[in-house]
Write a protein that holds these residues in place. Sequence first.
Motif, PDB file in Angstrom:
ATOM      1  N   UNK A 146       4.275  11.654  -4.659  1.00 36.27           N
ATOM      2  CA  UNK A 146       5.176  12.332  -5.578  1.00 36.27           C
ATOM      3  C   UNK A 146       4.489  13.459  -6.354  1.00 36.27           C
ATOM      4  N   UNK A 147       3.282  13.191  -6.833  1.00 36.26           N
ATOM      5  CA  UNK A 147       2.644  14.163  -7.725  1.00 36.26           C
ATOM      6  C   UNK A 147       1.500  14.964  -7.094  1.00 36.26           C
TER       7      UNK A 147
ATOM      8  N   UNK B 288      -6.680   6.835  -9.679  1.00 39.56           N
ATOM      9  CA  UNK B 288      -5.450   6.573  -8.942  1.00 39.56           C
ATOM     10  C   UNK B 288      -4.282   6.550  -9.907  1.00 39.56           C
ATOM     11  N   UNK B 289      -3.117   6.926  -9.388  1.00 40.51           N
ATOM     12  CA  UNK B 289      -1.966   7.120 -10.280  1.00 40.51           C
ATOM     13  C   UNK B 289      -1.148   5.844 -10.455  1.00 40.51           C
ATOM     14  N   UNK B 290      -1.692   4.727 -10.001  1.00 38.53           N
ATOM     15  CA  UNK B 290      -1.062   3.434 -10.276  1.00 38.53           C
ATOM     16  C   UNK B 290       0.259   3.229  -9.569  1.00 38.53           C
ATOM     17  N   UNK B 291       1.085   2.414 -10.189  1.00 32.68           N
ATOM     18  CA  UNK B 291       2.352   1.999  -9.586  1.00 32.68           C
ATOM     19  C   UNK B 291       3.472   2.989  -9.900  1.00 32.68           C
TER      20      UNK B 291
ATOM     21  N   UNK C  27       0.832  -1.209   0.000  1.00 32.60           N
ATOM     22  CA  UNK C  27       0.000   0.000   0.000  1.00 32.60           C
ATOM     23  C   UNK C  27       0.869   1.262   0.000  1.00 32.60           C
ATOM     24  N   UNK C  28       2.086   1.174   0.629  1.00 35.14           N
ATOM     25  CA  UNK C  28       2.990   2.332   0.570  1.00 35.14           C
ATOM     26  C   UNK C  28       3.457   2.551  -0.862  1.00 35.14           C
ATOM     27  N   UNK C  29       3.867   1.444  -1.526  1.00 34.51           N
ATOM     28  CA  UNK C  29       4.363   1.552  -2.902  1.00 34.51           C
ATOM     29  C   UNK C  29       3.249   2.116  -3.771  1.00 34.51           C
ATOM     30  N   UNK C  30       2.013   1.618  -3.552  1.00 36.23           N
ATOM     31  CA  UNK C  30       0.862   2.043  -4.361  1.00 36.23           C
ATOM     32  C   UNK C  30       0.577   3.544  -4.172  1.00 36.23           C
ATOM     33  N   UNK C  31       0.947   4.039  -2.967  1.00 33.83           N
ATOM     34  CA  UNK C  31       0.662   5.466  -2.709  1.00 33.83           C
ATOM     35  C   UNK C  31       1.798   6.377  -3.175  1.00 33.83           C
TER      36      UNK C  31
END
Length: 496
Positions: free
Chosen positions: A32-33, A48-51, A23-27
Amino acid sequence: MGMELLISWSWMTWGLVGVLMISCVKKANGWLYESKLGAKQYSLPPGDLGWPFIGNMWSFLKAFKSNNPDSFTDTFVTRYGRTGIYKALMFGRPSVIVTLPETCKRVLTDDDAFKPGWPVSTTKLIGEKSFISISFEEHKRLRRLTAAPVNGYEALSLYLNYIEENVISALDKWSKMGQFEFLTYTRKLTFRIIMYIFLSSESEDVMEALEKEYTTLNYGVRAMAINIPGFVYHKALKARKKLVGILQSIVDERRNQNKGPCSLTKNNKDMLDALLSVEDEKGRKLEDDEIIDVLLMYLNAGHESSGHIIMWATVFLQAHPQYLHKAKAEQERIVKKRPATQKGLTLKEVREMEYLSNVIDETLRIVTFSLTVFREAKKDVNLNGYIIPKGWRVLVWFRTLHLDPEIYPNPREFNPSRWEDYTPKACTFLPFGAGSRLCPGNDLARLEIAIFLHYFLLGYELERANPNSELMYLPHTRPKDNCLAKLISKSQSPSP
Ligand code: HEM
């Protein structure tokens, strides 16, 4: 027992750590943006901005390489509702995808808020001096110069005979070829036509060489931009280099010709002549690299699309006898009422082909040759209550618009009759885009398709080798076998 508990506890812990990490990676893209946008992040469209790095490209490519490409945008609608505006990370940049008529219209027509925003990888292929990356003013000027000669009554009358002669001889030749890739040949036909308009050139060798490189170039347009030998994008860049080389030699040759005595007697000036002689208000002429990028873009846009639509319209008609008969009856009526002295089609007759025009519209809708076009927000833009931050890319997703069941009942069904006595509501039908970038070749494309279908309906049948051939959706929707088929002349007996 104690040992078992310990093992299952440690599995649970690892499981939890795993979920937390995912979930951290997904966020990560969100942080970042979005975080840097401050309060504006709360007004972003849903999505959602994906991976990290790949964003939503994996789901996009997975869907478009399956037999259900629309599952990509369907997922947004299912998760976030029918807002018609969703955030995603596409082609390496935070983006907003728009799918409903009003949102598409605003993005395409508001030049104060949006400018072209094609991925750098596409710009590198189509050209940094082509329409997709030059300044607003330069685009306006070059567009004025190049659009008039391919649009309007006068221009089209000029090309009608040429298109007609080539369609007649192509159909005749193909019907004697046995099995052939129908799509490959419709693309060759439309390429010949656009070459004639732009370069007056018919040299088979040059045409063959250019056409082959365009095929490779186009595969790279929607591929992942991996510039490593063996990858599609790398091959596409190499194809561009070869195309530029061929076009440069054509430009050099024309410059030399124009210096010579023949230039004075030459009266059929084509688009290359126009590009060579145009000057801006300061008397500046176009450099070779500018001319080449404009040519490269036009020659590409002007044949791929109409070649595909000719193939699809023929295939759809052949597969639906009820519509084929209706379209054919209209063509027979037109020929019957023609004066005996008249040879071939007139533009007036083409304009009377109402049912055929419905067939063309229906094909353009179902196929949606331009799946999406790209823009970039020039400033923070408020769209339907959502913020599109400055610098974010906007993808106008025509495909979803044209397959929306609320606009077109049974959207996947080919039914040209749906267009009878029906005027589409504003911006529900955008096969050629809209606004200042509306396709300048739309009239020419319609003319080519209509002339082809006229002669096909009156004299031929298409017998596909694999009527259920799988489809490919990238870069454009086509049968995997390029529509392997036989063309049967109805004046010949059908093949066994
Ligand atoms: C069935 C055939 C065709 C389809 C579906 C089609 C579709 C489109 C679409 C959707 C756009 C808008 C791009 C945008 O908004 O960024 C466009 C632009 C363009 N098309 Fe076509 N097109 C077709 C045929 C042609 C032909 C025959 C020509 C050549 C004369 C042509 C030349 C262009 C050019 C140069 C642009 C860029 C316009 C600009 O940026 O100002 N197209 N086309």
